[in-house]
Design a protein around this motif. Structure first.
Motif, short mmCIF file in Angstrom:
data_model
loop_
_atom_site.label_atom_id
_atom_site.label_comp_id
_atom_site.label_asym_id
_atom_site.label_seq_id
_atom_site.Cartn_x
_atom_site.Cartn_y
_atom_site.Cartn_z
N LEU A 29 0.79 -1.22 0.00
CA LEU A 29 0.00 0.00 0.00
C LEU A 29 0.83 1.27 0.00
CD1 LEU A 29 -3.09 -0.24 2.40
CD2 LEU A 29 -3.05 0.22 -0.04
N ALA A 30 2.05 1.23 0.45
CA ALA A 30 2.82 2.43 0.73
C ALA A 30 2.83 3.47 -0.39
CB ALA A 30 4.24 2.06 1.15
N PRO A 31 2.98 3.09 -1.66
CA PRO A 31 3.05 4.12 -2.72
C PRO A 31 1.69 4.69 -3.14
CG PRO A 31 4.10 2.05 -3.39
CD PRO A 31 3.27 1.76 -2.19
N TYR A 32 0.61 4.17 -2.53
CA TYR A 32 -0.73 4.50 -3.00
C TYR A 32 -1.47 5.45 -2.08
CZ TYR A 32 -0.18 0.73 -6.34
OH TYR A 32 0.25 -0.05 -7.37
N ALA A 33 -2.26 6.29 -2.71
CA ALA A 33 -3.28 7.03 -1.98
C ALA A 33 -4.48 6.11 -1.83
CB ALA A 33 -3.67 8.29 -2.73
N ILE A 34 -5.14 6.20 -0.68
CA ILE A 34 -6.33 5.41 -0.41
C ILE A 34 -7.48 6.35 -0.10
CG2 ILE A 34 -7.42 3.68 1.05
CD1 ILE A 34 -5.22 2.57 -0.74
N GLY A 35 -8.54 6.20 -0.83
CA GLY A 35 -9.74 6.99 -0.59
C GLY A 35 -10.85 6.12 -0.02
N TYR A 95 -16.68 1.96 0.78
CA TYR A 95 -15.66 1.35 -0.06
C TYR A 95 -14.33 2.07 0.12
CZ TYR A 95 -19.74 -0.35 -2.68
OH TYR A 95 -20.92 -0.93 -3.05
N CYS A 96 -13.25 1.31 0.00
CA CYS A 96 -11.94 1.94 -0.14
C CYS A 96 -11.43 1.66 -1.55
CB CYS A 96 -10.96 1.45 0.91
SG CYS A 96 -10.51 -0.29 0.84
N ALA A 97 -10.56 2.54 -2.00
CA ALA A 97 -10.02 2.44 -3.35
C ALA A 97 -8.61 3.02 -3.37
CB ALA A 97 -10.92 3.17 -4.34
N SER A 98 -7.83 2.57 -4.34
CA SER A 98 -6.43 2.99 -4.40
C SER A 98 -6.10 3.66 -5.73
CB SER A 98 -5.51 1.79 -4.18
OG SER A 98 -5.62 0.87 -5.26
N PRO A 108 -13.79 7.90 -10.59
CA PRO A 108 -13.07 7.50 -11.81
C PRO A 108 -11.55 7.60 -11.72
CG PRO A 108 -14.96 8.86 -12.37
CD PRO A 108 -14.81 8.92 -10.88
N PHE A 109 -11.05 8.38 -10.78
CA PHE A 109 -9.60 8.51 -10.64
C PHE A 109 -8.96 7.30 -9.96
CE2 PHE A 109 -8.74 12.69 -12.18
CZ PHE A 109 -9.87 13.45 -11.93
#
Length: 123
Positions: A29-35, A95-98, A108-109
């Protein structure tokens, strides 16, 4: 297989708290933004809050400001959504998304999504 798995949803009374988890498997997960997003029946999916790869936080929904906080534990490959002072209008599937690195406010991003966890707040 890379995937995100949400957990921690459930039924809670108005004013209560829940902590949702978004655990990654098959990738780091480290390089990702999580929404975190939520979708109530008959409504569009809305962005709530996001944490970028360096820990910066962005809140997208005024109704949760001061009540919801996001954090990440890269050692556990998990992002958390702490929800306090819950209200019936918070009832939704969460929901979470990366996406790589930076946060964006709309679905959509985001490339990868979990299956969602239901949060129901009773009055």
């Amino acid at each position: 297989q890379a995937q995100l798995v949400e957990s921690g949803g459930g039924l809670v009374q108005s004013g209560g708290s829940l902590r949702l988890s978004c655990a990654a498997s098959g990738f780091t997960l480290a390089p990702y933004a999580i929404g975190w997003f939520r979708q109530a029946p008959g409504k569009e999916r809305e962005g709530i809050i996001c944490i970028n790869s360096t820990g910066g936080r962005t809140n997208y929904t005024d109704s949760v400001k001061g009540r919801f906080t996001i954090s990440r534990d890269n050692a556990k490959n998990t992002v958390y959504l702490q929800m306090n002072s819950l209200k019936p209008e918070d009832t939704a599937n969460y929901y979470c998304a990366s996406r790589l690195s930076t946060c964006r406010p709309t679905p959509p991003f985001f490339r990868s999504w979990g299956q969602g966890t239901q949060v129901t707040v009773s009055s």
